[in-house]
Design an enzyme around this catalytic site. Sequence first.
Site, PDB file in Angstrom:
ATOM      1  N   SER A 253       0.783  -1.187  -0.025  1.00 40.04           N
ATOM      2  CA  SER A 253      -0.041  -0.099   0.049  1.00 40.04           C
ATOM      3  C   SER A 253       0.825   1.185  -0.075  1.00 40.04           C
ATOM      4  O   SER A 253       1.767   1.299  -0.822  1.00 40.04           O
ATOM      5  CB  SER A 253      -0.992  -0.143   1.374  1.00 40.04           C
ATOM      6  N   HIS A 394      -7.622  -5.804   0.044  1.00 37.87           N
ATOM      7  CA  HIS A 394      -6.294  -5.106   0.214  1.00 37.87           C
ATOM      8  C   HIS A 394      -5.610  -5.573   1.400  1.00 37.87           C
ATOM      9  O   HIS A 394      -6.081  -5.405   2.460  1.00 37.87           O
ATOM     10  CB  HIS A 394      -6.876  -3.630   0.449  1.00 37.87           C
TER      11      HIS A 394
HETATM   12  C1  GTR Z   1      -5.401   4.608   1.625  1.00 32.97           C
HETATM   13  C2  GTR Z   1      -4.880   5.373   0.345  1.00 32.97           C
HETATM   14  C3  GTR Z   1      -4.174   4.463  -0.541  1.00 32.97           C
HETATM   15  C4  GTR Z   1      -3.020   3.615   0.160  1.00 32.97           C
HETATM   16  C5  GTR Z   1      -3.729   3.027   1.533  1.00 32.97           C
HETATM   17  C6  GTR Z   1      -2.811   2.408   2.311  1.00 32.97           C
HETATM   18  O1  GTR Z   1      -6.282   5.272   2.288  1.00 32.97           O
HETATM   19  O2  GTR Z   1      -5.829   6.071  -0.121  1.00 32.97           O
HETATM   20  O3  GTR Z   1      -3.469   4.969  -1.668  1.00 32.97           O
HETATM   21  O4  GTR Z   1      -1.901   3.940   0.106  1.00 32.97           O
HETATM   22  O5  GTR Z   1      -4.295   4.122   2.168  1.00 32.97           O
HETATM   23  O6  GTR Z   1      -1.566   2.593   2.438  1.00 32.97           O
HETATM   24  O7  GTR Z   1      -3.418   1.541   3.101  1.00 32.97           O
END
Ligand code: GTR
Length: 414
Positions: A253, A394
Amino acid sequence: MKRNTLCMAIAVWALSLSAPAQNFDESKVAPYQLPDPLTCTDGTKVTTSRQWEKKRRPEVMEMFQSLMYGRTPKEKVKAEYTLMKEDTHWLGGKATVQQVKMHFTGNGSTHDAMLLIVRPNAVKKTPVIFCYNFQGNAQTMGYDSSILPHASSSFYDQIWVNHDGCGVWDYERAVDRGYAIATMCYHDIHPDDPEYRGQSVAKLFAGYEEGEQMRSDAWSAIGMWAWGASRVADYLEKQPWADKRHLAVMGHSRLGKTALWAGAQDTRFGVVISNESGCGGATLTRRNFGETLEIITGAFPHWFCPGFRNFVGKEHQMPFDQHELLALVAPRALYVASAEQDQWCDPKGEFLSAYHAGEVYHLYGYQGLDTTEQPGLHQPIMHRVGYHIRAGIHDVTCYDWSRYLDFCDRHFAP
Ligand code: GTR
């Protein structure tokens, strides 16, 4: 709820009301034209790896430094590394756990970060995968009480971002396959909050005083986290047990974005792995799918340099796109991974970006992804550029780790 958390939640909510709706419909992706990684600013076409390295690569690097992640300072700071604790009998004697304090001195300031290493005892020269963690070294070990508090832990609960999808830490699998894992909490380098710049490594550098963050190319949090990864590489390459020719950087992420920027700048990382890094990481910014530039720069202003915000609504005018960030890793091995339900990250955009980076790999005679057809679930492509998409949300799963170890096996083979 902490006051900071509440304010930030309100800000993100308010932003989502004013931001143009995000698109999650493939049929509504507007046509776009990507900048050509192989055309120099003066129009010269790059046809050899030498031209790429001498002329075009520095141009691309300069764009990412000056317009997106901010300029990494050139000065070196003094770094001392102290082995604080060692357990040579972990995992029933299969592994050694080391905890190393990194102490930096510069510009009249000091800064500490705590590194955790798990390595197999049976391997003499061990390849190492460095991967930042979100919630502290102890969390990666199921809150094992022998793990020392990470350096930023005293104010950790004041930091508004607390990451849930921080994944599996599959230490035993890595150890069994002959790999060491090194990790450190990313807050130790820059607490993940725009208000905490004063607690970051920025203070170690001359000129990084009050007000410097207003510069359009000021060093960003992602830039600092990438810098921290390189300081870990400095330590690892001096360890007799570590195979310094076989260092990898992996991240999930926002830390996937970081892994890519670290891998772009620091050629000691022979394998660079992005786990669902999405917008501002692997995915193409021009593709209007999932997270937008407006949303990310509004919610996380400190991740990028201030000048990056100028491209909000003007994505098509950006002189670069993220396939060129991936291309900066060439000719070293690059792996991009997506998850089916992680539409926020735009899995197709991540795939296409990795595909387009292939042009630079071809200059070196390496295969890129070499197909415009995104593979189905759990059908990894493993050329010099690798890619997979797996079922699920995710996160970092055992499936992901296993593929990364397969990929490292392939590229770290003697
Ligand atoms: C989210 C962000 C993403 C991603 C994520 C993370 O809120 O919008 O780009 O980086 O965080 O790091 O889990």
